[in-house]
Write a protein that holds these residues in place. Structure first.
Motif, mmCIF file in Angstrom:
data_model
loop_
_atom_site.group_PDB
_atom_site.id
_atom_site.type_symbol
_atom_site.label_atom_id
_atom_site.label_comp_id
_atom_site.label_asym_id
_atom_site.label_seq_id
_atom_site.Cartn_x
_atom_site.Cartn_y
_atom_site.Cartn_z
ATOM 1 N N PHE A 35 0.811 -1.211 0.000
ATOM 2 C CA PHE A 35 0.000 0.000 0.000
ATOM 3 C C PHE A 35 0.846 1.263 0.000
ATOM 4 N N ARG A 69 -9.221 5.550 8.677
ATOM 5 C CA ARG A 69 -9.588 6.299 7.476
ATOM 6 C C ARG A 69 -10.492 5.495 6.540
ATOM 7 N N GLU A 86 -13.690 -1.331 3.047
ATOM 8 C CA GLU A 86 -12.261 -1.145 2.782
ATOM 9 C C GLU A 86 -11.413 -1.792 3.870
ATOM 10 N N ASN A 123 -10.865 -1.576 -7.018
ATOM 11 C CA ASN A 123 -11.186 -0.176 -6.724
ATOM 12 C C ASN A 123 -10.959 0.142 -5.246
ATOM 13 N N GLN A 137 -7.261 0.480 -4.499
ATOM 14 C CA GLN A 137 -6.715 1.756 -4.954
ATOM 15 C C GLN A 137 -7.039 2.871 -3.956
ATOM 16 N N ARG A 138 -8.265 2.856 -3.432
ATOM 17 C CA ARG A 138 -8.640 3.863 -2.429
ATOM 18 C C ARG A 138 -7.814 3.685 -1.157
ATOM 19 N N LYS A 188 -4.801 2.367 -0.900
ATOM 20 C CA LYS A 188 -3.428 2.813 -1.156
ATOM 21 C C LYS A 188 -3.312 4.322 -1.015
ATOM 22 N N ASN A 189 -4.277 5.034 -1.559
ATOM 23 C CA ASN A 189 -4.245 6.498 -1.466
ATOM 24 C C ASN A 189 -4.340 6.958 -0.014
ATOM 25 N N LYS A 190 -5.231 6.328 0.744
ATOM 26 C CA LYS A 190 -5.402 6.709 2.148
ATOM 27 C C LYS A 190 -4.178 6.329 2.975
ATOM 28 N N ARG A 221 -1.071 6.188 1.896
ATOM 29 C CA ARG A 221 0.001 7.132 1.578
ATOM 30 C C ARG A 221 -0.267 8.498 2.201
ATOM 31 N N GLU A 222 -1.543 8.864 2.278
ATOM 32 C CA GLU A 222 -1.894 10.109 2.965
ATOM 33 C C GLU A 222 -1.500 10.033 4.433
ATOM 34 N N SER A 259 2.225 10.395 4.773
ATOM 35 C CA SER A 259 2.677 11.772 4.573
ATOM 36 C C SER A 259 2.398 12.625 5.799
#
Length: 205
Positions: A126, A154, A159, A188, A191-192, A194-196, A198-199, A202
């Motif tokens: 992820f 998150r 998910e 799908n 992908q969501r 992975k974005n969360k 990485r957020e 960060s």
């Protein structure tokens, strides 16, 4: 008193007042959901040697947890909350069964060879290639459990189920079968996630 005339929230309240007959009615009412969910998941994981009765038993434990912890003041119906608790218990059993099978086959799920099962996860799928960033590697190794919990906070319920299965080395086909969703829906969701994830990383940096 005929408890069959009461709705779920009222029955839960009766259970809190130690009316065990109300608990029995809830168990009877949710048996079809538990058995149906167990059948769907069992078709996808029977190769692991998991018996359907084990899944059904976990489902009833999940329902019992739902009855104990349900808060009607939140914007979630008891049915939705109970369904989530039931599915989570079954998924946890599937994951633990797969881990046991891999231990027997001497196939470690650990990233660093740790004996702590809580760290036997593949977060790199992820977060991407953390090896290119020393700070990310340090964070990844030192705060893995905290990071997992923060990522979960998150995620939606669906998910989170996908996340739990994926970090425990279930593939797309297996996840889709266990959750009774299409591979596209799983893709799908990943992908969501992975974005969360990485957020969250960060934010930590």
């Amino acid at each position: 008193m005929d408890y069959r005339n009461y709705n779920d929230n009222e029955l839960v309240s009766f259970v809190e007042e130690n009316h065990e007959n109300a608990r029995d009615i809830l168990f009877e009412k949710y048996r079809p959901l538990i058995v149906g969910t167990a059948n769907k998941m069992h078709r996808s994981c029977k190769y692991n040697g998991l018996e359907i009765n084990d899944l059904i038993q976990e489902g009833f434990l999940g329902l019992s947890n739902a009855i104990t912890h349900y808060n009607e003041n939140k914007d979630t119906s008891f049915y939705t909350f109970a369904k989530t608790c039931i599915e989570r218990r079954m998924i946890s059993l599937i994951i633990s069964t797969k881990r046991l099978k891999h231990k027997i086959l001497n196939e470690s799920l650990s990233l660093e060879g740790s004996d702590d099962d809580s760290s036997n996860v593949g977060l790199e799928i992820f977060l991407g290639d953390t090896n290119n960033n020393p700070e990310n590697v340090l964070l990844y190794n030192e705060t893995k459990i905290e990071l997992i919990n923060n990522i979960k906070s998150r995620l939606t319920d669906f998910e989170e189920q996908v996340f739990e299965l994926k970090i425990n080395n279930f593939n797309y086909r297996e996840i889709a079968a266990i959750l009774d969703r299409t591979p596209k829906a799983i893709d799908n969701a990943l992908q969501r996630i992975k974005n969360k994830a990485r957020e969250e990383l960060s934010v930590k940096n």
